[in-house]
Design a protein around this motif. Structure first.
Motif, PDB file in Angstrom:
ATOM      1  N   VAL A 218      -6.623 -14.647  11.694  1.00  0.00           N
ATOM      2  CA  VAL A 218      -5.853 -14.756  10.457  1.00  0.00           C
ATOM      3  C   VAL A 218      -4.771 -13.691  10.494  1.00  0.00           C
ATOM      4  CG1 VAL A 218      -5.978 -14.899   7.941  1.00  0.00           C
ATOM      5  CG2 VAL A 218      -8.029 -15.369   9.313  1.00  0.00           C
ATOM      6  N   HIS A 219      -3.548 -14.048  10.101  1.00  0.00           N
ATOM      7  CA  HIS A 219      -2.437 -13.102  10.235  1.00  0.00           C
ATOM      8  C   HIS A 219      -1.527 -13.125   9.010  1.00  0.00           C
ATOM      9  CE1 HIS A 219      -0.107 -16.713  11.458  1.00  0.00           C
ATOM     10  NE2 HIS A 219      -1.189 -17.009  12.160  1.00  0.00           N
ATOM     11  N   MET A 220      -1.128 -11.931   8.603  1.00  0.00           N
ATOM     12  CA  MET A 220      -0.123 -11.751   7.559  1.00  0.00           C
ATOM     13  C   MET A 220       0.720 -10.556   7.984  1.00  0.00           C
ATOM     14  SD  MET A 220       1.480 -10.452   4.930  1.00  0.00           S
ATOM     15  CE  MET A 220       2.645 -11.230   3.888  1.00  0.00           C
ATOM     16  N   ASN A 221       1.858 -10.814   8.612  1.00  0.00           N
ATOM     17  CA  ASN A 221       2.648  -9.747   9.230  1.00  0.00           C
ATOM     18  C   ASN A 221       3.939  -9.437   8.468  1.00  0.00           C
ATOM     19  OD1 ASN A 221       1.437 -11.533  11.835  1.00  0.00           O
ATOM     20  ND2 ASN A 221       0.900  -9.373  11.713  1.00  0.00           N
ATOM     21  N   GLY A 222       3.967  -9.779   7.198  1.00  0.00           N
ATOM     22  CA  GLY A 222       5.154  -9.514   6.403  1.00  0.00           C
ATOM     23  C   GLY A 222       5.281  -8.049   6.001  1.00  0.00           C
ATOM     24  N   GLN A 223       6.486  -7.667   5.658  1.00  0.00           N
ATOM     25  CA  GLN A 223       6.746  -6.309   5.168  1.00  0.00           C
ATOM     26  C   GLN A 223       6.036  -6.109   3.840  1.00  0.00           C
ATOM     27  OE1 GLN A 223       8.807  -4.020   6.744  1.00  0.00           O
ATOM     28  NE2 GLN A 223       8.384  -2.468   5.203  1.00  0.00           N
ATOM     29  N   ARG A 224       5.309  -5.005   3.700  1.00  0.00           N
ATOM     30  CA  ARG A 224       4.578  -4.698   2.477  1.00  0.00           C
ATOM     31  C   ARG A 224       5.204  -3.511   1.765  1.00  0.00           C
ATOM     32  NH1 ARG A 224       2.924  -8.731   0.927  1.00  0.00           N
ATOM     33  NH2 ARG A 224       1.196  -7.878  -0.271  1.00  0.00           N
ATOM     34  N   ARG A 225       4.874  -3.347   0.513  1.00  0.00           N
ATOM     35  CA  ARG A 225       5.510  -2.338  -0.339  1.00  0.00           C
ATOM     36  C   ARG A 225       5.316  -0.909   0.181  1.00  0.00           C
ATOM     37  NH1 ARG A 225       6.283  -4.357  -5.797  1.00  0.00           N
ATOM     38  NH2 ARG A 225       5.594  -6.519  -5.968  1.00  0.00           N
ATOM     39  N   TRP A 226       4.160  -0.640   0.780  1.00  0.00           N
ATOM     40  CA  TRP A 226       3.829   0.725   1.223  1.00  0.00           C
ATOM     41  C   TRP A 226       4.253   0.995   2.666  1.00  0.00           C
ATOM     42  CZ3 TRP A 226       0.511  -3.227   0.098  1.00  0.00           C
ATOM     43  CH2 TRP A 226      -0.202  -3.764   1.160  1.00  0.00           C
ATOM     44  N   HIS A 227       4.760   0.013   3.348  1.00  0.00           N
ATOM     45  CA  HIS A 227       5.212   0.241   4.722  1.00  0.00           C
ATOM     46  C   HIS A 227       6.382   1.225   4.725  1.00  0.00           C
ATOM     47  CE1 HIS A 227       3.437  -3.790   6.375  1.00  0.00           C
ATOM     48  NE2 HIS A 227       2.518  -2.892   6.082  1.00  0.00           N
ATOM     49  N   GLY A 228       6.257   2.239   5.561  1.00  0.00           N
ATOM     50  CA  GLY A 228       7.273   3.284   5.626  1.00  0.00           C
ATOM     51  C   GLY A 228       6.965   4.509   4.794  1.00  0.00           C
ATOM     52  N   TRP A 229       5.882   4.461   3.999  1.00  0.00           N
ATOM     53  CA  TRP A 229       5.502   5.646   3.234  1.00  0.00           C
ATOM     54  C   TRP A 229       5.009   6.749   4.170  1.00  0.00           C
ATOM     55  CZ3 TRP A 229       2.374   4.210  -1.824  1.00  0.00           C
ATOM     56  CH2 TRP A 229       3.208   3.491  -2.675  1.00  0.00           C
ATOM     57  N   ASP A 230       5.036   7.984   3.675  1.00  0.00           N
ATOM     58  CA  ASP A 230       4.571   9.149   4.434  1.00  0.00           C
ATOM     59  C   ASP A 230       3.051   9.092   4.547  1.00  0.00           C
ATOM     60  OD1 ASP A 230       4.001  11.563   5.589  1.00  0.00           O
ATOM     61  OD2 ASP A 230       4.767  12.787   3.931  1.00  0.00           O
ATOM     62  N   THR A 231       2.546   8.828   5.740  1.00  0.00           N
ATOM     63  CA  THR A 231       1.106   8.683   5.922  1.00  0.00           C
ATOM     64  C   THR A 231       0.376  10.027   5.894  1.00  0.00           C
ATOM     65  OG1 THR A 231       1.409   8.652   8.328  1.00  0.00           O
ATOM     66  CG2 THR A 231       1.351   6.539   7.197  1.00  0.00           C
ATOM     67  N   ASN A 232       1.114  11.115   5.778  1.00  0.00           N
ATOM     68  CA  ASN A 232       0.490  12.442   5.621  1.00  0.00           C
ATOM     69  C   ASN A 232       0.278  12.796   4.157  1.00  0.00           C
ATOM     70  OD1 ASN A 232       0.351  13.133   8.427  1.00  0.00           O
ATOM     71  ND2 ASN A 232       2.579  13.472   8.385  1.00  0.00           N
ATOM     72  N   MET A 233       0.580  11.884   3.242  1.00  0.00           N
ATOM     73  CA  MET A 233       0.411  12.135   1.814  1.00  0.00           C
ATOM     74  C   MET A 233      -1.037  12.542   1.516  1.00  0.00           C
ATOM     75  SD  MET A 233       1.040   9.510  -1.400  1.00  0.00           S
ATOM     76  CE  MET A 233       2.655   9.012  -0.804  1.00  0.00           C
ATOM     77  N   LYS A 234      -1.195  13.656   0.804  1.00  0.00           N
ATOM     78  CA  LYS A 234      -2.529  14.182   0.506  1.00  0.00           C
ATOM     79  C   LYS A 234      -2.921  13.988  -0.955  1.00  0.00           C
ATOM     80  CE  LYS A 234      -3.461  16.106   4.575  1.00  0.00           C
ATOM     81  NZ  LYS A 234      -2.245  15.698   5.328  1.00  0.00           N
ATOM     82  N   THR A 235      -1.943  13.856  -1.838  1.00  0.00           N
ATOM     83  CA  THR A 235      -2.224  13.714  -3.265  1.00  0.00           C
ATOM     84  C   THR A 235      -1.379  12.582  -3.841  1.00  0.00           C
ATOM     85  OG1 THR A 235      -0.519  15.326  -3.867  1.00  0.00           O
ATOM     86  CG2 THR A 235      -2.769  16.166  -3.523  1.00  0.00           C
ATOM     87  N   PHE A 236      -1.814  12.076  -4.983  1.00  0.00           N
ATOM     88  CA  PHE A 236      -1.032  11.054  -5.675  1.00  0.00           C
ATOM     89  C   PHE A 236       0.273  11.662  -6.182  1.00  0.00           C
ATOM     90  CE2 PHE A 236      -5.347   9.324  -6.012  1.00  0.00           C
ATOM     91  CZ  PHE A 236      -5.116   8.007  -5.634  1.00  0.00           C
ATOM     92  N   PRO A 237       1.313  10.845  -6.350  1.00  0.00           N
ATOM     93  CA  PRO A 237       2.588  11.384  -6.845  1.00  0.00           C
ATOM     94  C   PRO A 237       2.449  11.982  -8.228  1.00  0.00           C
ATOM     95  CG  PRO A 237       2.582   8.964  -6.842  1.00  0.00           C
ATOM     96  CD  PRO A 237       1.372   9.394  -6.087  1.00  0.00           C
ATOM     97  N   LYS A 238       3.263  13.004  -8.493  1.00  0.00           N
ATOM     98  CA  LYS A 238       3.232  13.671  -9.796  1.00  0.00           C
ATOM     99  C   LYS A 238       3.709  12.715 -10.887  1.00  0.00           C
ATOM    100  CE  LYS A 238       3.896  18.364  -8.025  1.00  0.00           C
ATOM    101  NZ  LYS A 238       4.749  19.597  -8.060  1.00  0.00           N
ATOM    102  N   GLY A 239       3.170  12.938 -12.088  1.00  0.00           N
ATOM    103  CA  GLY A 239       3.478  12.063 -13.202  1.00  0.00           C
ATOM    104  C   GLY A 239       4.949  12.068 -13.580  1.00  0.00           C
ATOM    105  N   GLN A 240       5.374  10.979 -14.183  1.00  0.00           N
ATOM    106  CA  GLN A 240       6.735  10.817 -14.674  1.00  0.00           C
ATOM    107  C   GLN A 240       6.685  10.397 -16.138  1.00  0.00           C
ATOM    108  OE1 GLN A 240       8.062   7.694 -12.039  1.00  0.00           O
ATOM    109  NE2 GLN A 240       8.952   9.131 -10.565  1.00  0.00           N
ATOM    110  N   PRO A 241       7.792  10.554 -16.856  1.00  0.00           N
ATOM    111  CA  PRO A 241       7.826  10.048 -18.242  1.00  0.00           C
ATOM    112  C   PRO A 241       7.626   8.539 -18.235  1.00  0.00           C
ATOM    113  CG  PRO A 241       9.654  11.537 -17.827  1.00  0.00           C
ATOM    114  CD  PRO A 241       9.039  11.274 -16.493  1.00  0.00           C
ATOM    115  N   LYS A 242       6.725   8.071 -19.075  1.00  0.00           N
ATOM    116  CA  LYS A 242       6.452   6.631 -19.099  1.00  0.00           C
ATOM    117  C   LYS A 242       7.386   5.932 -20.074  1.00  0.00           C
ATOM    118  CE  LYS A 242       2.932   6.454 -22.736  1.00  0.00           C
ATOM    119  NZ  LYS A 242       3.766   5.604 -23.610  1.00  0.00           N
ATOM    120  N   PRO A 243       7.625   4.639 -19.876  1.00  0.00           N
ATOM    121  CA  PRO A 243       8.423   3.878 -20.841  1.00  0.00           C
ATOM    122  C   PRO A 243       7.785   3.933 -22.229  1.00  0.00           C
ATOM    123  CG  PRO A 243       8.101   2.631 -18.815  1.00  0.00           C
ATOM    124  CD  PRO A 243       7.217   3.839 -18.718  1.00  0.00           C
ATOM    125  N   GLY A 244       8.591   4.041 -23.248  1.00  0.00           N
ATOM    126  CA  GLY A 244       8.073   4.166 -24.606  1.00  0.00           C
ATOM    127  C   GLY A 244       7.319   2.945 -25.087  1.00  0.00           C
TER     128      GLY A 244
END
Length: 497
Positions: A218-244
């Motif tokens: 079974v194969h799914m070789n399409g580009q995914r949203r996380w492809h190219g992210w820094d694989t050395n990431m150790k923590t989740f991204p810091k919070g941002q202001p949310k939409p009201g």
């Protein structure tokens, strides 16, 4: 800490809305009441209960009625689901619910359904409109399917839930048990399971054309949203202001707390183990569904991460190859190895005479755009005497090489046409006219295969699974993750419904 403690308690709870429903039916006999109480409330068949008074099956919607449908998640894919249900002509969309009712992607659906009541919290919707709702569609992020679906079923509502069914193995176990307990119609949203591939695969298995299968790719070789992210990431991204306009606390539901970030919402949730199921949960439901059902695979006994490129404990790999091993079934079905490939350049070896596999035009857009891949998503099925190639969703199988297919053309059985698409199939099941093709007893074990695969990706280790006890026997952490972290405070009740 034993993560199983809060999850393994099962309590029987009676449906508390029966008295109110009886009151409404009685009150409808007074002057003027017939104008405001829907016919499916007034004249529905009695509910069926067991000797202890527990609801077994909610009466079907009358054949002459449309199904009163409430939609949870109305933007992005949830909005597509709404449109598909509306196009059947079998549903009244009576309620709209989304944690961000002010976003542009939800506003369009609100504008097109001006008569539907609007809510930002599914709990309030199901409480205030209990007697007015027959069925609920759930088009929300993977991790939030569970609480919405459990509450809806506990109130006797039929449910249509996007794939995959839920994020953890245990949540799927609970959903399957609840579907039986409450006796409602259930459908997972892998829409190709009502199209040509479903009927062809079943017909070819019954005719003995697909047989003696030992290997499937079974194969799914399409580009995914996380492809190219820094694989050395150790923590989740810091919070941002949310939409009201966004109710972030309700968006999180049972999940552990995270501060708002744009890479958690609008489809980006699929990147993270905490929220989504990656490429496997997204596309496995469209490529593995028919062979999983009609070859009676059930659950694997081993899951081996043969290749993991760019491993990170927070988000999915840049590429992975997973080998799922299934045991012999009955007398005539040998052991099967299913090998899953994802990642743009992690493509499987193709058999001689494979030819070209066209992209199915019915596949919905990926990440808001066109599917980008050199090899269209699909599968290769290796039988003893025949090899088959197939695409995704409802795409039919072809026998390869081409000359072999031509030689067999005259001997192939006639394949029946689908009497209804996936959305109409669900609505007709609510009315007692058809059976759901991807009901939880079918879609549940398939989705559990995905949860086991994502655990192997997350831990980057081989897992041995006991199909009888439904435990991982060689890794304590993985076994605990079948249940996952306890729900946030205030969200525990959905695991006891």
């Amino acid at each position: 800490m034993n993560l199983n403690i809060l999850f393994m308690k099962e309590k029987n709870q009676l449906n508390q809305n029966n008295n109110r429903r009886k009151f409404l039916k009685k009150g409808a006999l007074s002057a003027g009441s017939l104008m405001i109480i829907p016919s499916h409330v007034l004249f529905a068949k009695p509910e069926i209960r067991n000797s202890e008074g527990q609801l077994i099956r909610k009466a079907s919607v009358a054949a002459s009625d449309r199904v009163n449908l409430a939609c949870c998640g109305i933007g992005n894919r949830g909005g597509d689901i709404m449109g598909a249900f509306a196009n059947t002509g079998l549903a009244n969309i009576v309620a709209l619910c989304d944690v961000d009712m002010g976003a542009p992607h939800t506003q369009r659906r609100i504008d097109s359904n001006p008569k539907a009541r609007k809510f930002q919290d599914f709990r309030e919707m199901l409480d205030k409109m209990d007697t007015e709702i027959d069925a609920v569609s759930v088009g929300t992020p993977d991790f939030s399917h569970f609480p919405i679906t459990m509450l809806a079923m506990s109130k006797g509502k039929h449910v249509y839930v996007e794939k995959p069914l839920a994020r953890t193995f245990n949540e799927i176990e609970l959903l399957m048990a609840a579907a039986k307990k409450y006796g409602v119609a259930t459908q997972m949203g892998n829409q190709g399971h009502s199209e040509a591939n479903y009927f062809q695969f079943k017909t070819w298995v019954d005719a003995g054309i697909i047989k003696d299968v030992k290997n499937i790719t079974v194969h799914m070789n399409g580009q995914r949203r996380w492809h190219g992210w820094d694989t050395n990431m150790k923590t989740f991204p810091k919070g941002q202001p949310k939409p009201g306009t966004l109710d972030w606390d309700t968006w999180l539901m049972t999940a552990q707390h995270h501060d708002y970030h744009k890479d958690f919402v609008n489809g980006q949730w699929r990147c993270w183990y905490d929220f989504g199921m990656g490429a496997l949960g997204d596309w496995g439901a469209h490529t593995m569904d028919t062979f999983h059902e009609f070859l009676h695979l059930g659950l694997p006994y081993e899951i081996d991460p043969v290749k993991i490129d760019g491993h990170n404990p927070l988000f999915f790999p840049q590429a992975s190859t997973l080998a799922f091993k299934f045991p012999k079934r009955g007398k005539n079905m040998p052991k099967v190895k299913v090998t899953w490939y994802d990642g743009v350049y992690n493509q499987p070896e193709l058999p001689e005479g494979y030819g070209k596999l066209e992209v199915n035009p019915d596949i919905p857009p990926v990440a808001g755009g066109k599917l980008v891949t050199k090899l269209s998503p699909g599968k290769i099925i290796y039988g003893k005497d025949l090899t088959f190639k197939g695409g995704s969703h409802g795409s039919t199988l072809s026998i390869i090489p081409e000359q072999k297919a031509k030689d067999m053309l005259s001997s192939l059985p006639e394949v029946p046409k689908s009497p209804s698409n996936h959305f109409a199939n669900f609505l007709k099941a609510c009315k007692g006219e058809e059976q759901c093709r991807s009901s939880f007893d079918v879609a549940g074990p398939l989705s559990q295969v995905f949860t086991l695969g994502t655990l192997a990706q997350r831990l980057n280790t081989k897992l041995k699974f006991d199909r009888t006890t439904k435990r991982i026997t060689n890794n304590d952490l993985a076994n605990q993750l079948l249940v996952g972290a306890p729900p946030r405070k205030g969200w525990e009740e959905y695991y006891t419904l």
